[in-house]
Write a protein that holds these residues in place. Structure first.
Motif, PDB file in Angstrom:
ATOM      1  N   SER A 146      12.573   9.088  -6.064  1.00  0.00           N
ATOM      2  CA  SER A 146      12.865   8.048  -7.042  1.00  0.00           C
ATOM      3  C   SER A 146      11.534   7.485  -7.522  1.00  0.00           C
ATOM      4  O   SER A 146      10.904   6.659  -6.855  1.00  0.00           O
ATOM      5  CB  SER A 146      13.725   6.945  -6.403  1.00  0.00           C
ATOM      6  OG  SER A 146      13.974   5.918  -7.335  1.00  0.00           O
ATOM      7  N   LEU A 147      11.072   7.986  -8.665  1.00  0.00           N
ATOM      8  CA  LEU A 147       9.737   7.646  -9.154  1.00  0.00           C
ATOM      9  C   LEU A 147       9.735   6.285  -9.847  1.00  0.00           C
ATOM     10  O   LEU A 147      10.674   5.945 -10.577  1.00  0.00           O
ATOM     11  CB  LEU A 147       9.242   8.724 -10.118  1.00  0.00           C
ATOM     12  CG  LEU A 147       9.162  10.156  -9.569  1.00  0.00           C
ATOM     13  CD1 LEU A 147       8.612  11.093 -10.637  1.00  0.00           C
ATOM     14  CD2 LEU A 147       8.322  10.214  -8.311  1.00  0.00           C
ATOM     15  N   SER A 148       8.664   5.552  -9.629  1.00  0.00           N
ATOM     16  CA  SER A 148       8.471   4.249 -10.258  1.00  0.00           C
ATOM     17  C   SER A 148       6.973   3.962 -10.280  1.00  0.00           C
ATOM     18  O   SER A 148       6.204   4.601  -9.545  1.00  0.00           O
ATOM     19  CB  SER A 148       9.221   3.156  -9.493  1.00  0.00           C
ATOM     20  OG  SER A 148       8.729   3.055  -8.160  1.00  0.00           O
ATOM     21  N   PRO A 149       6.526   3.011 -11.099  1.00  0.00           N
ATOM     22  CA  PRO A 149       5.093   2.660 -11.074  1.00  0.00           C
ATOM     23  C   PRO A 149       4.712   2.066  -9.719  1.00  0.00           C
ATOM     24  O   PRO A 149       5.316   1.111  -9.248  1.00  0.00           O
ATOM     25  CB  PRO A 149       4.969   1.622 -12.196  1.00  0.00           C
ATOM     26  CG  PRO A 149       6.144   1.859 -13.077  1.00  0.00           C
ATOM     27  CD  PRO A 149       7.247   2.313 -12.179  1.00  0.00           C
ATOM     28  N   VAL A 150       3.706   2.661  -9.090  1.00  0.00           N
ATOM     29  CA  VAL A 150       3.266   2.221  -7.764  1.00  0.00           C
ATOM     30  C   VAL A 150       1.775   1.925  -7.816  1.00  0.00           C
ATOM     31  O   VAL A 150       0.995   2.783  -8.261  1.00  0.00           O
ATOM     32  CB  VAL A 150       3.551   3.307  -6.696  1.00  0.00           C
ATOM     33  CG1 VAL A 150       3.002   2.874  -5.337  1.00  0.00           C
ATOM     34  CG2 VAL A 150       5.029   3.589  -6.602  1.00  0.00           C
ATOM     35  N   PRO A 151       1.358   0.743  -7.383  1.00  0.00           N
ATOM     36  CA  PRO A 151      -0.095   0.458  -7.325  1.00  0.00           C
ATOM     37  C   PRO A 151      -0.740   1.233  -6.181  1.00  0.00           C
ATOM     38  O   PRO A 151      -0.484   0.957  -5.009  1.00  0.00           O
ATOM     39  CB  PRO A 151      -0.144  -1.056  -7.095  1.00  0.00           C
ATOM     40  CG  PRO A 151       1.175  -1.414  -6.486  1.00  0.00           C
ATOM     41  CD  PRO A 151       2.173  -0.414  -6.983  1.00  0.00           C
ATOM     42  N   LEU A 152      -1.555   2.194  -6.535  1.00  0.00           N
ATOM     43  CA  LEU A 152      -2.167   3.059  -5.530  1.00  0.00           C
ATOM     44  C   LEU A 152      -3.032   2.255  -4.566  1.00  0.00           C
ATOM     45  O   LEU A 152      -3.086   2.554  -3.364  1.00  0.00           O
ATOM     46  CB  LEU A 152      -2.995   4.142  -6.229  1.00  0.00           C
ATOM     47  CG  LEU A 152      -3.669   5.183  -5.334  1.00  0.00           C
ATOM     48  CD1 LEU A 152      -2.648   5.904  -4.474  1.00  0.00           C
ATOM     49  CD2 LEU A 152      -4.445   6.190  -6.182  1.00  0.00           C
ATOM     50  N   GLY A 153      -3.711   1.232  -5.061  1.00  0.00           N
ATOM     51  CA  GLY A 153      -4.577   0.432  -4.201  1.00  0.00           C
ATOM     52  C   GLY A 153      -3.814  -0.226  -3.065  1.00  0.00           C
ATOM     53  O   GLY A 153      -4.303  -0.302  -1.933  1.00  0.00           O
ATOM     54  N   ASP A 154      -2.578  -0.724  -3.337  1.00  0.00           N
ATOM     55  CA  ASP A 154      -1.787  -1.367  -2.289  1.00  0.00           C
ATOM     56  C   ASP A 154      -1.363  -0.372  -1.227  1.00  0.00           C
ATOM     57  O   ASP A 154      -1.370  -0.670  -0.028  1.00  0.00           O
ATOM     58  CB  ASP A 154      -0.550  -2.029  -2.901  1.00  0.00           C
ATOM     59  CG  ASP A 154      -0.903  -3.217  -3.784  1.00  0.00           C
ATOM     60  OD1 ASP A 154      -2.087  -3.639  -3.757  1.00  0.00           O
ATOM     61  OD2 ASP A 154      -0.014  -3.711  -4.504  1.00  0.00           O
ATOM     62  N   VAL A 155      -0.962   0.844  -1.671  1.00  0.00           N
ATOM     63  CA  VAL A 155      -0.544   1.873  -0.710  1.00  0.00           C
ATOM     64  C   VAL A 155      -1.711   2.251   0.196  1.00  0.00           C
ATOM     65  O   VAL A 155      -1.561   2.357   1.420  1.00  0.00           O
ATOM     66  CB  VAL A 155      -0.001   3.109  -1.460  1.00  0.00           C
ATOM     67  CG1 VAL A 155       0.271   4.256  -0.483  1.00  0.00           C
ATOM     68  CG2 VAL A 155       1.266   2.756  -2.226  1.00  0.00           C
ATOM     69  N   VAL A 156      -2.887   2.449  -0.395  1.00  0.00           N
ATOM     70  CA  VAL A 156      -4.058   2.822   0.398  1.00  0.00           C
ATOM     71  C   VAL A 156      -4.450   1.684   1.343  1.00  0.00           C
ATOM     72  O   VAL A 156      -4.808   1.916   2.503  1.00  0.00           O
ATOM     73  CB  VAL A 156      -5.231   3.193  -0.531  1.00  0.00           C
ATOM     74  CG1 VAL A 156      -6.517   3.386   0.270  1.00  0.00           C
ATOM     75  CG2 VAL A 156      -4.906   4.472  -1.305  1.00  0.00           C
ATOM     76  N   SER A 157      -4.356   0.441   0.869  1.00  0.00           N
ATOM     77  CA  SER A 157      -4.704  -0.702   1.715  1.00  0.00           C
ATOM     78  C   SER A 157      -3.799  -0.767   2.942  1.00  0.00           C
ATOM     79  O   SER A 157      -4.272  -0.987   4.071  1.00  0.00           O
ATOM     80  CB  SER A 157      -4.591  -1.989   0.899  1.00  0.00           C
ATOM     81  OG  SER A 157      -4.870  -3.111   1.707  1.00  0.00           O
ATOM     82  N   ASP A 158      -2.487  -0.566   2.757  1.00  0.00           N
ATOM     83  CA  ASP A 158      -1.565  -0.582   3.890  1.00  0.00           C
ATOM     84  C   ASP A 158      -1.854   0.569   4.855  1.00  0.00           C
ATOM     85  O   ASP A 158      -1.804   0.395   6.083  1.00  0.00           O
ATOM     86  CB  ASP A 158      -0.120  -0.487   3.391  1.00  0.00           C
ATOM     87  CG  ASP A 158       0.313  -1.740   2.640  1.00  0.00           C
ATOM     88  OD1 ASP A 158      -0.361  -2.775   2.787  1.00  0.00           O
ATOM     89  OD2 ASP A 158       1.313  -1.665   1.896  1.00  0.00           O
ATOM     90  N   ALA A 159      -2.147   1.755   4.292  1.00  0.00           N
ATOM     91  CA  ALA A 159      -2.437   2.902   5.154  1.00  0.00           C
ATOM     92  C   ALA A 159      -3.718   2.686   5.955  1.00  0.00           C
ATOM     93  O   ALA A 159      -3.807   3.049   7.132  1.00  0.00           O
ATOM     94  CB  ALA A 159      -2.549   4.174   4.316  1.00  0.00           C
ATOM     95  N   LEU A 160      -4.713   2.081   5.327  1.00  0.00           N
ATOM     96  CA  LEU A 160      -5.962   1.784   6.041  1.00  0.00           C
ATOM     97  C   LEU A 160      -5.725   0.791   7.169  1.00  0.00           C
ATOM     98  O   LEU A 160      -6.285   0.929   8.265  1.00  0.00           O
ATOM     99  CB  LEU A 160      -7.002   1.228   5.072  1.00  0.00           C
ATOM    100  CG  LEU A 160      -7.642   2.226   4.106  1.00  0.00           C
ATOM    101  CD1 LEU A 160      -8.460   1.508   3.053  1.00  0.00           C
ATOM    102  CD2 LEU A 160      -8.512   3.227   4.860  1.00  0.00           C
ATOM    103  N   ALA A 161      -4.868  -0.211   6.919  1.00  0.00           N
ATOM    104  CA  ALA A 161      -4.558  -1.190   7.969  1.00  0.00           C
ATOM    105  C   ALA A 161      -3.860  -0.518   9.147  1.00  0.00           C
ATOM    106  O   ALA A 161      -4.118  -0.853  10.306  1.00  0.00           O
ATOM    107  CB  ALA A 161      -3.690  -2.303   7.390  1.00  0.00           C
ATOM    108  N   GLY A 162      -2.981   0.458   8.863  1.00  0.00           N
ATOM    109  CA  GLY A 162      -2.300   1.154   9.940  1.00  0.00           C
ATOM    110  C   GLY A 162      -3.210   2.078  10.728  1.00  0.00           C
ATOM    111  O   GLY A 162      -2.982   2.324  11.917  1.00  0.00           O
TER     112      GLY A 162
END
Length: 341
Positions: A184-200
């Motif tokens: 289910s495609l939608s506009p996703v802010p890549l920076g937020d996804v990377v930030s969460d992955a870095l925190a994990g």
């Protein structure tokens, strides 16, 4: 009847002479392609017909004009026959090449399946044996001091989490290979996804003294399914941390390239052998001879060699592509995805 028999005999003799020459040519060219063989075969057949017609026409004392008409007519038919045969040979040759490639691809897929079964069996059997031993020790009260009991409980939880991740990876890979993955495609802010992955990933990186560095700007909006994109980024980061030695660096950056967005994960693993680069996204490929990963990989132990295969499947399901190459003292994974509208 006698005249007809004579005509037949003369034409047969002429055709046989040409046929022998054709057979010799085929023998000399036996190592060439199927297109060459079909072309020689058709040329031999047509030449035999022309030779027979020419000999009989000469024997029948046709006028020069009539003989020219016959030869021109037969030659025109010969040209068409050879051209059609050559085209047919090309198609047959292409079909043979395609069939060989399909068989080779099938052999690779079957080998990948066998490797996957072997690797997963090992990655499940080893922790299960450890879990059984620890459970029996706790049940029989072989260990009694509180510190050891707590350590056994911690190890049981860690091994259970590891097997859960492996099963999840297998399920995700089966969805990708079966074509059952629905995004289910939608506009996703890549920076937020990377930030969460870095925190994990940060606790594991800190435990191994690996520095995580992310670009401060240039993060585009992408057309993606956020859960799957999160998994792609997380798998790439975990892979980079796994193979980067202590005191190394993992760097993440992003940008735009025409109608596509891209983000890259670079590490200081020392590089990947060139022969291994094309196989890096294959199922169960780890790039190391032993099935058991080196100690100190923390939560990455027993990944089953599925992480990068899942990355490629998820990225391609988004209509993007993933690439890898050696840069400096490490390697760099680049994922390209469509920009959000």
């Amino acid at each position: 009847m006698a005249d007809l028999a004579l005509i037949f005999g003369v034409a047969l003799a002429a055709a046989c002479g040409v046929g022998l020459l054709g057979a010799a040519a085929l023998r000399l060219l036996r190592g060439r392609s199927i297109t060459v063989h079909i072309s020689v075969l058709l040329a031999t057949t047509v030449t035999a017909v022309v030779a027979g017609v020419a000999v009989i026409a000469e024997a029948m004392f046709l006028s020069p004009h009539d003989l020219e008409v016959v030869l021109i007519t037969v030659s025109a038919a010969a040209v068409v026959s050879v051209a059609v045969g050559w085209l047919s040979g090309r198609r047959l040759a292409a079909a043979a090449v395609w069939a060989d490639q399909a068989r080779e691809r099938e052999r690779r897929i079957e080998k990948g399946r066998r490797d996957l079964v072997a690797w997963v069996s090992h990655d499940l059997r080893t922790p299960l044996a450890g879990l059984r031993a620890m459970a029996e020790a706790l049940e029989d009260r072989v260990v009694a001091d509180r510190a050891t009991v707590d350590e056994y409980h911690r190890r049981i939880r860690v091994e259970t989490d590891r097997m859960t991740r492996l099963v999840d990876d297998l399920f995700e890979l089966s969805r990708i290979n079966a074509g059952a993955l629905r995004l289910s495609l939608s506009p996703v802010p890549l920076g937020d996804v990377v930030s969460d992955a870095l925190a994990g990933t940060a606790p594991l990186a800190a435990a191994r003294r690996i520095r995580l560095v992310a670009a401060e700007s240039g993060w585009p909006m992408v057309a993606a399914s956020e859960p799957e994109l999160t998994r792609v980024v997380g798998n790439l980061l975990l892979n980079a941390v796994r193979y980067t030695p202590a005191d190394g660096t993992v760097r993440v950056e992003a940008g735009r390239d025409g109608e596509q967005a891209w983000f890259a994960v670079a590490d200081t693993c020392g590089g990947i052998p060139e022969p291994d680069l094309p196989r890096l996204f294959d199922v169960a490929f780890r790039g190391e001879p032993a099935r058991t990963p080196a100690p100190g990989n923390g939560g990455l132990e027993g990944s089953g060699g599925l992480g990068l295969a899942i990355v490629r499947g998820l990225v391609e399901a988004h209509g993007g592509r993933v690439e890898v190459g050696n840069v400096g003292d490490g390697c760099r994974f680049v994922v390209r995805l469509p920009l959000a509208a």
